[in-house]
Write a protein that holds these residues in place. Structure first.
Motif, short mmCIF file in Angstrom:
data_model
loop_
_atom_site.label_atom_id
_atom_site.label_comp_id
_atom_site.label_asym_id
_atom_site.label_seq_id
_atom_site.Cartn_x
_atom_site.Cartn_y
_atom_site.Cartn_z
N PRO A 149 0.81 -1.23 0.00
CA PRO A 149 0.00 0.00 0.00
C PRO A 149 0.84 1.27 0.00
CG PRO A 149 -0.86 -1.57 1.59
CD PRO A 149 0.46 -2.10 1.15
N CYS A 150 1.98 1.23 0.68
CA CYS A 150 2.84 2.41 0.70
C CYS A 150 3.35 2.74 -0.70
CB CYS A 150 4.01 2.18 1.66
SG CYS A 150 5.10 3.59 1.84
N ILE A 151 3.76 1.71 -1.44
CA ILE A 151 4.23 1.93 -2.81
C ILE A 151 3.10 2.47 -3.69
CG2 ILE A 151 5.10 0.77 -4.87
CD1 ILE A 151 6.67 -1.07 -3.05
N VAL A 152 1.90 1.91 -3.53
CA VAL A 152 0.76 2.37 -4.32
C VAL A 152 0.46 3.85 -4.03
CG1 VAL A 152 -1.71 2.09 -4.72
CG2 VAL A 152 -0.24 0.08 -4.54
N VAL A 153 0.46 4.21 -2.76
CA VAL A 153 0.20 5.61 -2.38
C VAL A 153 1.28 6.53 -2.95
CG1 VAL A 153 0.05 7.20 -0.44
CG2 VAL A 153 -1.13 5.01 -0.33
N LEU A 154 2.53 6.10 -2.87
CA LEU A 154 3.62 6.92 -3.41
C LEU A 154 3.48 7.09 -4.92
CD1 LEU A 154 6.69 5.57 -1.38
CD2 LEU A 154 5.55 7.77 -1.12
N LEU A 155 3.08 6.03 -5.61
CA LEU A 155 2.88 6.14 -7.05
C LEU A 155 1.73 7.09 -7.39
CD1 LEU A 155 3.35 2.42 -8.19
CD2 LEU A 155 4.93 4.33 -8.52
N LEU A 156 0.65 7.03 -6.61
CA LEU A 156 -0.46 7.95 -6.84
C LEU A 156 -0.04 9.40 -6.59
CD1 LEU A 156 -3.42 5.98 -5.21
CD2 LEU A 156 -2.99 6.34 -7.66
N ILE A 157 0.72 9.62 -5.53
CA ILE A 157 1.21 10.98 -5.25
C ILE A 157 2.13 11.45 -6.37
CG2 ILE A 157 2.62 12.35 -3.68
CD1 ILE A 157 1.58 10.61 -1.40
N LEU A 158 2.99 10.54 -6.84
CA LEU A 158 3.89 10.90 -7.93
C LEU A 158 3.11 11.25 -9.19
CD1 LEU A 158 6.84 11.06 -8.90
CD2 LEU A 158 6.69 8.65 -9.52
N TYR A 159 2.08 10.48 -9.50
CA TYR A 159 1.26 10.77 -10.68
C TYR A 159 0.53 12.11 -10.52
CZ TYR A 159 -2.49 10.46 -14.11
OH TYR A 159 -3.36 10.73 -15.12
N TYR A 160 0.06 12.39 -9.31
CA TYR A 160 -0.64 13.65 -9.06
C TYR A 160 0.29 14.84 -9.32
CZ TYR A 160 -2.69 17.46 -6.33
OH TYR A 160 -3.16 18.67 -5.92
N TYR A 161 1.49 14.78 -8.77
CA TYR A 161 2.42 15.89 -8.97
C TYR A 161 2.90 15.97 -10.42
CZ TYR A 161 2.72 17.09 -4.04
OH TYR A 161 2.42 17.53 -2.77
N HIS A 162 2.98 14.81 -11.07
CA HIS A 162 3.35 14.84 -12.49
C HIS A 162 2.26 15.53 -13.31
CE1 HIS A 162 4.91 13.57 -16.35
NE2 HIS A 162 3.74 13.04 -16.64
#
Length: 738
Positions: A646-659
């Protein structure tokens, strides 16, 4: 021709109503018609704002109009006295307090900033270098300054949490195992017998008595106390666990370095994006807006002048090379790509040969430590230094070959720096990697090839961590000596020879240019030695700190006295960022060997704070197990898939949001740039039309919008007559309506 009113006798020469300068009678009234109209329009706007009284918006608008109007200072003062001065209304106590506090705080920050600038390290030196050699060269010294402070932080960490506890509390540990006794007996003790020469050799090579100091890993014990220690020592030993502190401090300086590099790189990217200029305004902005009119010192003004000249020279050179690249034919491109392919194969062959030479000399040095080839002390020292000398010579000669090769590849000056930096970084990282690879069989081997203390018979390294620390200690000394000797015995004599010997070849050799890639890689390599070696040699950050100080003053002196400005200008807009990217790549390469040593290799059983552990990382797990069940369960949960996924998934979502946000911002920035370009073109078009309407000027064209000869048109005498209808929408003088 416009009708010009006659001057009354004694009236004297007329003055321009806008600029206040005297004008002549011939053609002046027609030439100043538009200026007079502009002046009347400004006065009309000021009169309208003056009616509004002392409102804050009106006062600011009047001040802005007066400040931006194209007139002399004398005329602006007259208008300010007429329209700008008003009685200041008394404000309430709370508003007055806030205003005074904000004003005092602003003045305090300005004074504090001035004080900080006076104490800024090497500020005057950097300005001098920038003025004489350009921003690209000064970016090297700025980078070196940043490295100095990085080494200060690393030294403070290692000195405060590892070295000081060892110096204060060390000495209480008693060796109790056979492996510890074997390691102690293997250390050369000739210096203790009064042999001064051997003491000097031990100091240079980091052997003998140096092994039993806080300089190296092997001297640090797993604990400070014994059965006869005082209660305070036992208490401190239980509270402050040196193995844990050693490991966490090492991880801490790596983490701190990463954060500082990311911060510097992010700030550099922001500055680079903020300074990105449109091609249409590049030269205009530098010529008309680059000068600092607040400078009063002649020397600073000269340096600023040289800096602007160098920047313009760089821009023109880049534009010329870009035009040449655009005019290449298909045949020329094919020849160039084939040549680049051949040269890259040559570069790979050189790197392979350098790696084999490092492997051979390292293997020979380890073999000499087990079975001495010679009994001579100086000869043994040279053989021990053989890997360090080989790496240093290769790091000096191979980049020179790369500099020659890259000239035939026909890249832009900025890309030449990047390509040479990448190749040289690969060389230096590969040299350190080959050093570790050649030492690995001597450190880790099968159980059948080990003795009872876990020492491989091939290398017989009873404390392999100290041996690695010695290698990096010798590499640091060799690197420092090489830089100093090159400046004093190569660059300086060439300059002296060119100064006093007037021969063609001597004059050519005397004209040395500052090679940015070579010098940048020298300090990057020095920092790589610090990062890796600090784990095995905790005093190495202090050595790196001294190296940075000496390198700055030595390189500055050599630059100002021995070097000439580069004939091929380099741009520095993103040089600092690229230097930091190279340092980040080097940092990632340095983490691998240290991380592998911590997590996969068994530490020496006879030395160091981790003796008796399966791996160095086992200290962390042992410490966690000493906590209660709650903390143990927490750490187990953090390491489980239920937390990691879940931590990796959340980090990927945050990364996509900022991208997505960054993409939207980039699109907005591009639109704003297009608007600026269009506004600039509109201004150019309007100025061209105004120039065409200006009488008595070259390029003026008579058009039907001008008044007919039969009409007698006089310039307006009062602001209210600026427009006949009393407003800008009615009968504007430039209107095409009849």
């Amino acid at each position: 021709m416009y009708h010009q009113p006659d001057l009354a006798p004694g009236d004297g020469p007329e003055t321009d109503a806008l600029t206040g300068r005297p004008v002549t009678r011939q053609g002046t009234m027609g030439g100043t018609y538009s200026r007079q109209h502009c002046h009347n329009a400004i006065e009309f706007e000021l009169h309208k704002l003056d009616v509004q009284g002392d409102k804050e918006d009106a006062v600011e608008s009047r001040a802005k109009i007066i400040r931006e109007m194209p007139a002399t200072l004398h005329k602006k003062r007259e208008l300010r006295n007429q329209y700008g001065k008003r009685k200041v209304k008394a404000v309430s106590g709370w508003k007055s307090f806030k205003y005074n506090t904000a004003l005092k705080w602003k003045h305090f920050k300005e004074k504090l900033y001035d004080v900080v600038l006076t104490f800024e390290v090497w500020r005057a030196s950097l300005k001098e270098v920038e003025g004489k050699f350009g921003t690209a060269v000064v970016s090297y010294f700025v980078f070196l300054k940043w490295m100095l402070f990085l080494n200060i932080y690393i030294f403070v960490l290692m000195f405060g949490f590892v070295i000081i506890p060892q110096v204060i509390l060390g000495g209480g540990y008693i060796e109790s195992t056979t492996c510890e006794a074997e390691y102690t007996s293997s250390v050369d003790q000739q210096c203790n017998t009064g042999n001064t020469g051997q003491c000097i050799i031990d100091f240079i090579g980091g052997t003998g008595w140096m092994e039993q100091t806080a300089l190296f890993y092997g001297d640090y014990p797993p604990s400070f106390s014994n059965d006869n220690s005082t209660d305070i020592t036992v208490f401190l030993d239980n509270v402050y666990m040196l193995p844990l502190a050693y490991l966490l401090t090492s991880a801490g300086y790596f983490l701190l370095s990463l954060l500082l590099m990311v911060q510097y790189t992010a700030a550099g990217f922001k500055e680079s994006l903020g300074n990105t200029e449109d091609y249409h305004f590049k030269y205009c902005n530098k010529i008309f807006a680059a000068w600092d009119y607040s400078m009063t010192d002649e020397k600073n003004a000269y340096l600023k002048h040289r800096s602007i000249h160098y920047i313009l020279q760089t821009d023109l050179e880049e534009a010329r090379l870009k035009l040449l690249r655009a005019n290449r034919t298909t045949l020329k491109k094919c020849r160039l790509y084939l040549l680049r392919l051949i040269l890259n194969v040559v570069v790979l062959a050189i790197l392979g040969g350098a790696g084999y030479l490092i492997y051979y000399t390292t293997d020979l040095s380890v073999l000499h430590s087990n079975m001495p080839i010679t009994t001579n002390a100086v000869g043994s020292l040279l053989i021990g230094y053989l890997p360090s000398i080989t790496i240093t010579i290769l790091n000096g000669l191979v980049p020179m070959i790369f500099n020659v090769v890259v000239r035939f590849e026909d890249y832009s000056p900025q890309f030449e720096i990047s390509m040479t930096l990448v190749r040289t970084v690969f060389l230096r990282l590969a040299s350190l990697g080959v050093l570790f690879f050649s030492l690995f069989p001597q450190i880790s081997c099968s159980e059948t090839a080990e003795d009872t203390c876990g020492v491989c018979s091939a290398g017989d390294l009873k404390c392999w961590e100290t041996y690695i620390g010695q290698e990096f200690y010798k590499l640091s000394i060799t690197d420092f000596a090489a830089v100093v000797l090159v400046v004093l015995l190569w660059e300086f004599p060439r300059k002296i020879a060119a100064k006093y010997l007037h021969f063609g070849i001597v004059q050519t050799l005397g004209k040395m240019e500052f090679e940015i890639p070579k010098n940048v890689l020298a300090i990057v390599y020095s920092q790589a030695l610090c990062w890796i070696g600090s784990f095995y040699c905790p005093f190495l950050p202090a050595i790196s700190l001294v190296k940075c100080l000496v390198f700055f003053y030595l390189k500055k002196w050599s630059l100002l006295y021995n070097m000439v400005p580069s004939s091929r200008p380099f741009r520095a807009s993103r040089s600092g960022i690229f230097f930091m990217v190279i340092l980040l790549i080097t940092f990632m390469g340095c983490i691998i060997p240290v991380g592998y040593s911590i997590g996969a290799i068994e530490p020496s059983r006879g030395c160091g704070p981790f003796r008796g552990q399966v791996t160095m990382w086992a200290v962390i797990t042992t410490t966690i197990e000493q906590f209660n069940n709650f903390f143990e369960e927490v750490f187990k949960f953090i390491g489980s898939a239920a937390f990691v996924v879940p931590c990796i998934v959340v980090l990927l979502l945050i990364l996509y949001y900022y991208h997505a946000i960054a993409s939207a911002h980039n699109e907005l920035v591009n639109r704003l740039k297009e608007q600026l370009i269009m506004e600039g073109r509109d201004k150019h078009f309007l100025l061209t039309r105004l120039h065409e309407l200006e009488p008595n000027t070259k390029g003026h064209k008579k058009r039907h919008i001008l008044p007919q000869k039969s009409q007698k048109t006089h310039p307006p005498k009062h602001p209210s007559q600026a427009w006949s209808g009393g407003g800008p929408m009615d009968a504007h003088p430039f209107s095409t309506q009849s």
